[in-house]
Design an enzyme around this catalytic site. Structure first.
Site, short mmCIF file in Angstrom:
data_model
loop_
_atom_site.label_atom_id
_atom_site.label_comp_id
_atom_site.label_asym_id
_atom_site.label_seq_id
_atom_site.Cartn_x
_atom_site.Cartn_y
_atom_site.Cartn_z
N VAL A 212 0.87 -1.15 0.05
CA VAL A 212 0.12 0.00 0.19
C VAL A 212 0.84 1.14 0.02
CG1 VAL A 212 -1.82 1.21 1.31
CG2 VAL A 212 -1.77 -1.39 1.39
N CYS A 213 0.64 2.41 -0.92
CA CYS A 213 1.39 3.36 -1.07
C CYS A 213 1.23 4.41 0.23
CB CYS A 213 1.09 4.31 -2.19
SG CYS A 213 1.80 6.00 -2.14
N ILE A 214 2.32 4.60 0.97
CA ILE A 214 2.31 5.02 2.29
C ILE A 214 1.51 6.59 2.19
CG2 ILE A 214 4.32 5.70 2.49
CD1 ILE A 214 4.36 5.07 5.35
#
Lengths: 130, 130
Positions: free
Chosen positions: B77-79
């Site tokens: 998941v893109c932070i």
């Protein structure tokens, strides 16, 4: 790269092509697409940008952040040069649809017809559309 | 063939996440390798651990977790996209002074560089939700 100069063609090769198809401000598509371009360049990848459809509006000069208090994408676009992202293209048809000429845009992108866009896509390993 | 999947749309708002999960199983059923499912843009909402859809609807969260457990598929998941949308693991919650966390393993918060690596490292990166 002395090959492939077909009529209306585009011989630019690269690792990553970001196809940007959304106008700024109305959604985060443009901003989050550009973020990938910056990260790709920071990882030493050759990154090209193609502004298609309403995405050409991203390059319209004279934009401000405006009432919604968003950051806008112009500051990011102005940073592209610092990241060595200089392969910038716009869909010629979209320019015409919006009644725009090169002088209306920042960053002096190269206009491409359909064949040129097809070549551009063909010559990149990774194509991401936002 | 080595595959990766990019999910850009929120679950239950759009078909994309459902299609992506089905595609993931199809890829594996054909004997291919699926390295990772990467969640970006509104797709990060797939990682919300508190999602509680009605019982007679598809349980997407369980679907992703089972995919990871049974087939060793990374759920990345893109932070930056996640934090903007209120999605964070325990570590980030502590760092930002929040009283709860909304993401837990097998979902992992990672940088966009991971997406660039996936896209260039795998044979195919299939996007859902543009």
């Amino acid at each position: 790269m002395p090959y492939l100069e077909e009529q209306n063609g585009c011989s630019t090769k690269g690792d990553i092509l970001l196809v940007l198809r959304h106008a700024p401000h109305g959604s985060s598509w443009l901003r989050e697409g550009l973020d990938i371009a910056l990260v790709g360049a920071a990882f030493d990848r050759d990154v090209s940008l193609l502004f298609m459809g309403e995405g050409v509006l991203a390059l319209l000069s004279g934009q401000q952040a405006g009432a919604l208090g968003q950051k806008g994408t112009h500051p990011t676009l102005q940073m592209l040069e610092m990241y060595d992202i200089d392969a910038l293209f716009v869909e010629q048809r979209a320019m015409e649809r919006y009644g725009l000429v090169q002088e209306d845009l920042i960053l002096a992108p190269q206009g491409l017809e359909e064949a040129g866009m097809a070549d551009l896509i063909k010559h990149h390993d990774l194509v991401l559309t936002f | 063939m080595r595959y990766a999947i990019l999910v850009l749309a929120a679950p239950y708002s759009h078909q994309a996440s459902h299609s992506a999960l089905r595609f993931a199983h199809a890829v594996l059923a054909r004997g291919h390798q699926l390295d990772s499912v990467f969640f970006y843009h509104d797709g990060v909402c797939n990682a919300a651990r508190l999602a509680a859809p009605p019982q007679d609807e598809p349980q997407l969260l369980d679907g992703w977790m089972n995919l990871s457990a049974e087939h060793d598929v990374a759920l990345q998941v893109c932070i930056a996209a996640a934090l903007r949308r209120g999605l964070m693991d325990e570590r980030e919650a502590a760092r930002h002074g929040k009283s709860g966390h909304s993401v837990e393993p097998p979902f992992e918060l990672v940088g966009l560089g991971q997406l660039v690596d996936l896209g260039l490292g795998c044979d195919r990166l299939i996007t859902f939700g543009t």
